[in-house]
Design a protein around this motif. Structure first.
Motif, PDB file in Angstrom:
ATOM      1  N   ARG A  84      51.999  36.311  46.579  1.00 12.08           N
ATOM      2  CA  ARG A  84      50.853  36.276  45.677  1.00 12.08           C
ATOM      3  C   ARG A  84      50.492  37.713  45.332  1.00 12.08           C
ATOM      4  O   ARG A  84      50.335  38.555  46.200  1.00 12.08           O
TER       5      ARG A  84
ATOM      6  N   GLY B  92      48.367  40.406  42.367  1.00 17.10           N
ATOM      7  CA  GLY B  92      47.224  40.468  41.467  1.00 17.10           C
ATOM      8  C   GLY B  92      46.086  41.212  42.142  1.00 17.10           C
ATOM      9  O   GLY B  92      46.136  41.516  43.326  1.00 17.10           O
ATOM     10  N   ARG B  93      45.071  41.454  41.325  1.00 22.61           N
ATOM     11  CA  ARG B  93      43.942  42.201  41.861  1.00 22.61           C
ATOM     12  C   ARG B  93      42.878  41.281  42.430  1.00 22.61           C
ATOM     13  O   ARG B  93      42.768  40.111  42.032  1.00 22.61           O
TER      14      ARG B  93
ATOM     15  N   VAL C 282      42.502  31.703  31.448  1.00 21.46           N
ATOM     16  CA  VAL C 282      41.713  31.588  32.664  1.00 21.46           C
ATOM     17  C   VAL C 282      40.484  32.515  32.638  1.00 21.46           C
ATOM     18  O   VAL C 282      39.546  32.334  33.397  1.00 21.46           O
ATOM     19  N   PHE C 283      40.501  33.480  31.734  1.00 19.70           N
ATOM     20  CA  PHE C 283      39.354  34.396  31.642  1.00 19.70           C
ATOM     21  C   PHE C 283      38.219  33.843  30.773  1.00 19.70           C
ATOM     22  O   PHE C 283      37.199  34.490  30.591  1.00 19.70           O
TER      23      PHE C 283
ATOM     24  N   ARG D  79      35.478  39.954  36.205  1.00 19.16           N
ATOM     25  CA  ARG D  79      36.663  39.266  35.698  1.00 19.16           C
ATOM     26  C   ARG D  79      37.833  39.332  36.683  1.00 19.16           C
ATOM     27  O   ARG D  79      38.843  38.687  36.487  1.00 19.16           O
ATOM     28  N   LEU D  80      37.693  40.132  37.732  1.00 21.08           N
ATOM     29  CA  LEU D  80      38.782  40.283  38.704  1.00 21.08           C
ATOM     30  C   LEU D  80      38.551  39.475  39.981  1.00 21.08           C
ATOM     31  O   LEU D  80      39.359  39.525  40.909  1.00 21.08           O
ATOM     32  N   VAL D  81      37.450  38.744  40.037  1.00 16.94           N
ATOM     33  CA  VAL D  81      37.146  37.983  41.258  1.00 16.94           C
ATOM     34  C   VAL D  81      37.989  36.701  41.267  1.00 16.94           C
ATOM     35  O   VAL D  81      38.036  35.965  40.283  1.00 16.94           O
ATOM     36  N   ASN D  82      38.654  36.465  42.395  1.00 20.16           N
ATOM     37  CA  ASN D  82      39.586  35.337  42.509  1.00 20.16           C
ATOM     38  C   ASN D  82      38.901  34.044  42.952  1.00 20.16           C
ATOM     39  O   ASN D  82      37.775  34.047  43.442  1.00 20.16           O
ATOM     40  N   ASP D  83      39.632  32.959  42.781  1.00 21.10           N
ATOM     41  CA  ASP D  83      39.161  31.607  43.102  1.00 21.10           C
ATOM     42  C   ASP D  83      39.360  31.277  44.582  1.00 21.10           C
ATOM     43  O   ASP D  83      40.393  31.612  45.165  1.00 21.10           O
TER      44      ASP D  83
ATOM     45  N   TYR E 119      36.253  28.329  41.184  1.00 25.83           N
ATOM     46  CA  TYR E 119      36.384  28.301  39.725  1.00 25.83           C
ATOM     47  C   TYR E 119      35.999  26.933  39.152  1.00 25.83           C
ATOM     48  O   TYR E 119      35.920  26.781  37.940  1.00 25.83           O
TER      49      TYR E 119
ATOM     50  N   TRP F 183      47.570  27.645  41.060  1.00 28.49           N
ATOM     51  CA  TRP F 183      47.756  28.219  42.402  1.00 28.49           C
ATOM     52  C   TRP F 183      47.298  27.243  43.484  1.00 28.49           C
ATOM     53  O   TRP F 183      47.784  27.275  44.590  1.00 28.49           O
TER      54      TRP F 183
HETATM   55  C1  LIG Z   1      39.988  35.729  36.470  1.00 29.02           C
HETATM   56  S1  LIG Z   1      41.550  36.303  37.005  1.00 29.02           S
HETATM   57  C2  LIG Z   1      41.216  37.039  38.561  1.00 29.02           C
HETATM   58  C3  LIG Z   1      41.816  38.419  38.659  1.00 29.02           C
HETATM   59  C4  LIG Z   1      43.318  38.459  38.791  1.00 29.02           C
HETATM   60  N1  LIG Z   1      43.722  38.344  40.187  1.00 29.02           N
HETATM   61  C5  LIG Z   1      43.886  39.725  38.185  1.00 29.02           C
HETATM   62  O1  LIG Z   1      44.567  40.494  38.866  1.00 29.02           O
HETATM   63  O2  LIG Z   1      43.664  39.946  36.976  1.00 29.02           O
HETATM   64  C6  LIG Z   1      42.311  34.778  37.394  1.00 29.02           C
HETATM   65  C7  LIG Z   1      43.759  34.909  37.774  1.00 29.02           C
HETATM   66  O3  LIG Z   1      43.862  35.396  39.118  1.00 29.02           O
HETATM   67  C8  LIG Z   1      44.808  34.648  39.860  1.00 29.02           C
HETATM   68  N2  LIG Z   1      44.099  33.922  40.929  1.00 29.02           N
HETATM   69  C9  LIG Z   1      42.772  33.706  41.041  1.00 29.02           C
HETATM   70  N3  LIG Z   1      42.487  33.057  42.177  1.00 29.02           N
HETATM   71  C10 LIG Z   1      43.669  32.832  42.802  1.00 29.02           C
HETATM   72  C11 LIG Z   1      44.048  32.193  44.014  1.00 29.02           C
HETATM   73  N4  LIG Z   1      43.154  31.647  44.837  1.00 29.02           N
HETATM   74  N5  LIG Z   1      45.360  32.164  44.326  1.00 29.02           N
HETATM   75  C12 LIG Z   1      46.292  32.710  43.522  1.00 29.02           C
HETATM   76  N6  LIG Z   1      46.002  33.339  42.359  1.00 29.02           N
HETATM   77  C13 LIG Z   1      44.706  33.396  41.999  1.00 29.02           C
HETATM   78  C14 LIG Z   1      45.489  33.709  38.893  1.00 29.02           C
HETATM   79  O4  LIG Z   1      46.644  34.374  38.411  1.00 29.02           O
HETATM   80  C15 LIG Z   1      44.483  33.577  37.773  1.00 29.02           C
HETATM   81  O5  LIG Z   1      45.122  33.312  36.546  1.00 29.02           O
END
Ligand SMILES: C[S@@+](CC[C@H](N)C(=O)[O-])C[C@H]1O[C@@H](n2cnc3c(N)ncnc32)[C@H](O)[C@@H]1O
Length: 197
Positions: A68, A70-71, A111-112, A136-140, A178, A185
């Motif tokens: 996994r 991403g930010r 998703v944004f 906008r970078l907070v994950n689910d 979310y 995911w």
């Molecule tokens: C609003 S963005 C959150 C920020 C994102 N992680 C980024 O780096 O831009 C939503 C995206 O983050 C990832 N994401 C969010 N929550 C996640 C989770 N629980 N598990 C895996 N990916 C997740 C998915 O790719 C999703 O499309």
């Protein structure tokens, strides 16, 4: 409940930050794949202890965890339950009035788009643009999130704000649910969890 002297109420703090368009201090943005410890800890709590009742090493989840990327937004200070954390900033769109002008995005950006109802209207905050904001970078996390999204009205305008639902320690990832949707995911984890049985 009395507020500590000098500390603004979460609503007032949210109003102040939404007015300036800035994020408050106390957060770090990290790449999750490079922060294995925190992430493994989350997964271990959520899926191995709660669902499987065993340790991570016995589940085969490790590959998923490490793949996994991403930010994510992490706290670097302590927050209390009820604290304002960050605003989910973006362009406010009234869906009924501007149907033709709603941007059509690739799945990765859809998703944004955060839809919500406000005063009987269907609105959306479009945060697809990389603007450097944290919300906008907070994950689910639909199992054990530590914040939730609240609508805070400032000068008659709705603002989406994340509020802590429990105390948050330095180093914890900020997450919220979310909502009920088939987020890809979630099923990925479920499939792997079923495979582990
Ligand atoms: C609003 S963005 C959150 C920020 C994102 N992680 C980024 O780096 O831009 C939503 C995206 O983050 C990832 N994401 C969010 N929550 C996640 C989770 N629980 N598990 C895996 N990916 C997740 C998915 O790719 C999703 O499309």
């Amino acid at each position: 409940m009395k507020l500590r002297r000098g500390k603004a109420s979460p609503k007032k703090e949210a109003a102040d930050f939404t007015a300036t368009g800035k994020d408050k201090d106390g957060f770090d943005v990290k790449y999750i794949s490079s922060d294995k410890v925190t992430f493994i800890k989350n997964i271990e709590n959520e899926y191995t202890k709660l669902v499987l009742g065993v340790g991570l090493e016995n589940t085969g989840l490790t590959d998923f965890v490490l793949s996994r990327s991403g930010r994510g937004v992490f706290s670097c200070v302590h927050f209390n339950k009820g604290d304002f954390l960050v605003e989910y900033r973006g362009q406010l769109i009234n869906i009924l009035f501007v149907c033709d002008h709603i941007p059509v995005y690739h799945d990765a950006l859809k998703v944004f788009m955060f839809e919500f109802c406000f005063n009987g209207k269907l609105l959306c905050v479009d945060a697809a643009r990389e603007d450097g904001s944290l919300g906008r970078l907070v994950n689910d996390d639909h199992i054990n999130p530590n914040s939730n999204m609240k609508i805070i009205t400032v000068k008659g305008k709705p603002h989406l704000c994340l509020i802590a639902t429990r105390s948050i320690n330095p180093g914890e990832e900020i997450t919220y649910n979310y909502g009920d949707s088939e987020w890809p995911w979630r099923s990925k984890v479920l499939k792997m969890t079923l495979h582990c049985y």
